[in-house]
Design an enzyme around this catalytic site. Structure first.
Site, PDB file in Angstrom:
ATOM      1  N   GLU A  25       0.979   9.174   1.871  1.00  0.00           N
ATOM      2  CA  GLU A  25       0.014   8.719   0.862  1.00  0.00           C
ATOM      3  C   GLU A  25       0.576   8.984  -0.538  1.00  0.00           C
ATOM      4  OE1 GLU A  25      -4.207  10.320   0.109  1.00  0.00           O
ATOM      5  OE2 GLU A  25      -4.627   8.532   1.287  1.00  0.00           O
TER       6      GLU A  25
ATOM      7  N   HIS B 242       8.948  15.951  25.921  1.00  0.00           N
ATOM      8  CA  HIS B 242       8.521  15.231  27.122  1.00  0.00           C
ATOM      9  C   HIS B 242       7.816  13.937  26.776  1.00  0.00           C
ATOM     10  CE1 HIS B 242       9.594  18.805  29.404  1.00  0.00           C
ATOM     11  NE2 HIS B 242       9.031  19.479  28.420  1.00  0.00           N
TER      12      HIS B 242
ATOM     13  N   LYS C 136     -11.010  -0.452   1.868  1.00  0.00           N
ATOM     14  CA  LYS C 136     -12.387   0.057   1.740  1.00  0.00           C
ATOM     15  C   LYS C 136     -13.300  -1.070   1.254  1.00  0.00           C
ATOM     16  CE  LYS C 136     -11.034   4.729   0.316  1.00  0.00           C
ATOM     17  NZ  LYS C 136     -11.020   5.681  -0.775  1.00  0.00           N
TER      18      LYS C 136
HETATM   19  O1  F6P Z   1      -8.974   7.043   0.911  1.00  0.00           O
HETATM   20  C1  F6P Z   1      -7.998   7.986   0.662  1.00  0.00           C
HETATM   21  C2  F6P Z   1      -8.597   9.222   0.073  1.00  0.00           C
HETATM   22  O2  F6P Z   1      -8.996   8.989  -1.233  1.00  0.00           O
HETATM   23  C3  F6P Z   1      -7.636  10.401   0.145  1.00  0.00           C
HETATM   24  O3  F6P Z   1      -6.731  10.411  -0.887  1.00  0.00           O
HETATM   25  C4  F6P Z   1      -8.584  11.557   0.137  1.00  0.00           C
HETATM   26  O4  F6P Z   1      -7.975  12.742   0.561  1.00  0.00           O
HETATM   27  C5  F6P Z   1      -9.639  11.038   1.086  1.00  0.00           C
HETATM   28  O5  F6P Z   1      -9.731   9.669   0.805  1.00  0.00           O
HETATM   29  C6  F6P Z   1     -10.981  11.676   0.948  1.00  0.00           C
HETATM   30  O6  F6P Z   1     -11.491  11.558  -0.342  1.00  0.00           O
HETATM   31  P1  F6P Z   1     -12.730  12.393  -0.835  1.00  0.00           P
HETATM   32  O7  F6P Z   1     -12.373  13.835  -0.792  1.00  0.00           O
HETATM   33  O8  F6P Z   1     -13.012  11.908  -2.226  1.00  0.00           O
HETATM   34  O9  F6P Z   1     -13.879  12.096   0.090  1.00  0.00           O
END
Ligand code: F6P
Length: 545
Positions: free
Chosen positions: A353, A384, A506
């Site tokens: 990421e 394995h 998203k």
């Molecule tokens: O969608 C990726 C992300 O933004 C990550 O970088 C982050 O760790 C995760 O989602 C959770 O985000 P949050 O802590 O804001 O819920």
């Protein structure tokens, strides 16, 4: 500060490419440098790095150090630590290192860090000593961390790795994790938990992540069904951890149950903050502080050591060499320790990421590879499963072996302890055997004319040895990889602290929701491709049956 040109335009990079033409098989490198096993080792408190089985010679190391200077890494390290806006696309600093500065060294402007640690400690003590009670007046027996990505993977990994050190103050408190948006983990937990003795931690830096909020909403409904006094239920059973107090309040977290993090703590770098509450609850606050201490010790090593003696820097340079010079685009993470079961998945987020990027900090496209594909598994189990490909497949793969030298308390003379020590010895032999065979192949065992028993070797690896796995050394190990990632990002010219690539998915998921809700309104989803439409309609047909 001088702006870096692209990696491929740097002088050292050109020299490295020429140097690579003269690098023979690892077995031959060892023939030429018989003392390499001792010479290619770097140490700091709690961690030893062995890079002797990498396909590098003294010239390559020297040139990689030149690349480090030509890429202005020292200047960037200063910027990271002094709070400069190293996350350009989000106009933010990345000060996770500040979270582990010991209280007595902390600058006044960061007293907020100590205040949060104190608040965490207060909550931890109340839950541990039983002054925190559930709605019916009973003591808390279970805590569930609801979070995803950085708000889940790091704490889960640390709790699992160190749970055998859990302090007596923790008593019989159980700490669980639920992250999946489908609710399956939570469903599994709720069957066995009692609402009146369970506390939920909603860990979400943004407090907008749908995965976490949908789990939190389910947990809230579960509790409401047995405690209709909503105010009492929220006060006794929900703790929020976020950078938005406003959003926590809107959801129903009472002020005294709100822990803060700040925009200068990236999600995947947040286990050191109040996101680590689950760790402190599972292990005890002193162990959480020890974890911070280990990370701080590594921060000091990173900040002050020259590149050739700097473990994270050397890991980063070797990584650049493998990806950009030797064209090795796969990196296996192989801890020989069942306690580090979740370490590879934690690292996939940290590395992929952070450095899965293809434009520079200024948004210019780049013409070279960045983060390799990273994956891993507990080493002895992976033998394995996928080692066949490492030994005889067609892909070049680099590997990190991770090992704790000491394991199990040998002072006791009960027989199962001795047997466990023997298991640990077997485990060490396996770890060393695998890195040896991967490097030397047939050379390790004598040539073999049977094509099915041909081991080409020449697969490079590093070995990280901890004297023992404990809170201090684990803190150092994690910080080591964090700084490796930062160093590589500087050399690649990319931003390791943003993650725009996950946003579109998203957005589209929220657009498609209307296809599956009760008031199915496909038109709201807009124009869709025929594959998505056909899949959605088939799934709906199954659901109706
Ligand atoms: O969608 C990726 C992300 O933004 C990550 O970088 C982050 O760790 C995760 O989602 C959770 O985000 P949050 O802590 O804001 O819920």
């Amino acid at each position: 500060m001088a702006k870096n040109n692209l990696l491929t335009e740097r002088k050292a990079f050109q020299f490295l490419k020429e140097n690579a033409e003269n690098i023979p098989h690892i077995a031959e490198i060892f023939d030429k440098q018989p003392a390499r096993g001792k010479d290619y080792i770097i140490q700091t408190e709690g961690i030893t790095l062995d890079i002797s089985k990498q396909r590098v010679n003294d010239d390559s190391i020297k040139l990689l150090c030149d690349l480090y200077y030509e890429s202005n890494v020292p200047e960037h390290i200063k910027m990271l630590f002094n709070g400069s806006l190293v996350n350009k696309s989000e106009d933010r600093a990345a000060l996770h290192t500040q979270l582990r500065v010991p209280k007595e060294k902390q600058k006044e402007s960061y007293n907020i860090v100590n205040d949060q640690l104190d608040h965490m400690e207060l909550i931890v003590n109340q839950i541990h000593n039983g002054t925190w009670r559930g709605f019916s007046g009973k003591r808390i027996t279970d805590v569930v961390n609801l979070g995803v990505g950085g708000s889940d993977l790091g704490p889960l990994m640390v709790c699992h790795a160190l749970r055998e050190y859990s302090l007596p103050s923790v008593g019989s408190l159980n700490v669980h994790f639920a992250s999946t948006i489908d609710g399956s983990q939570l469903f599994g937990l709720l069957k066995d938990l009692k609402p009146e003795t369970t506390v939920f931690l909603i860990a979400s830096k943004s407090f907008t992540t749908i995965d976490t909020l949908s789990n939190a909403n389910t947990a809230r409904s579960w509790l409401l069904s047995v405690c209709p006094n909503k105010e009492l239920m929220l006060r006794c059973h929900f703790i929020g951890i976020s950078s938005s107090a406003e959003k926590m309040s809107e959801w129903g977290i009472v002020e005294k149950n709100q822990l803060s993090i700040w925009d200068w703590v990236g999600g995947r770098y947040s286990l050191w903050s109040s996101v680590g509450l689950s760790i402190a609850l599972a292990l005890g606050m002193p162990l959480f502080r020890e974890l911070l201490k280990g990370a701080h010790s590594l921060d000091e090593h990173y900040r002050t050591s020259p590149p050739e003696k700097n473990i994270p820097v050397m890991m980063a340079l070797i990584g650049i060499w493998n990806v950009n010079i030797l064209n090795i685009k796969a990196q296996a993470i192989l801890p020989y320790d069942g306690r580090l079961k979740y370490f590879p998945s934690y690292l996939t987020q940290l590395e992929m990421e952070s450095n899965g990027k293809s434009v520079t900090q200024d948004g210019e496209p780049i013409d070279y590879s960045t983060c390799p594909i990273l994956w891993g598994e507990v080493g002895a189990n992976a033998q394995h499963a996928f080692y066949q490909l490492l030994h005889q497949g067609t892909q070049s793969v680099a590997a990190d072996f991770i090992l704790a030298a000491k394991r199990y308390d040998t002072n006791q003379d009960d027989s199962h302890k001795n047997s466990l020590v023997a298991q640990h010895e077997l485990n060490i032999s396996n770890c060393l055997a695998q890195s040896r065979v991967l490097a030397f192949g047939n050379y390790a065992i004598g040539n073999n004319s049977n094509p099915f028993r041909n081991y080409p070797g020449n697969q490079p690896s590093s070995t990280l040895v901890l004297p023992k796995l404990d809170a201090f050394t684990l803190g150092s190990l994690i910080a080591c990889y964090e700084h490796k990632v930062f160093t590589q990002a500087v050399i690649w010219g990319i931003n390791p602290f943003d993650q725009w690539g996950v946003e579109l998915g998203k957005q589209v998921a929220s657009q498609l929701k209307c296809l599956f809700s009760e008031d199915n309104e496909p038109n709201k989803a807009g124009a869709l491709d025929s594959s998505t439409l056909a899949l959605a309609s088939m799934i709906q047909d199954f659901r109706k049956e």
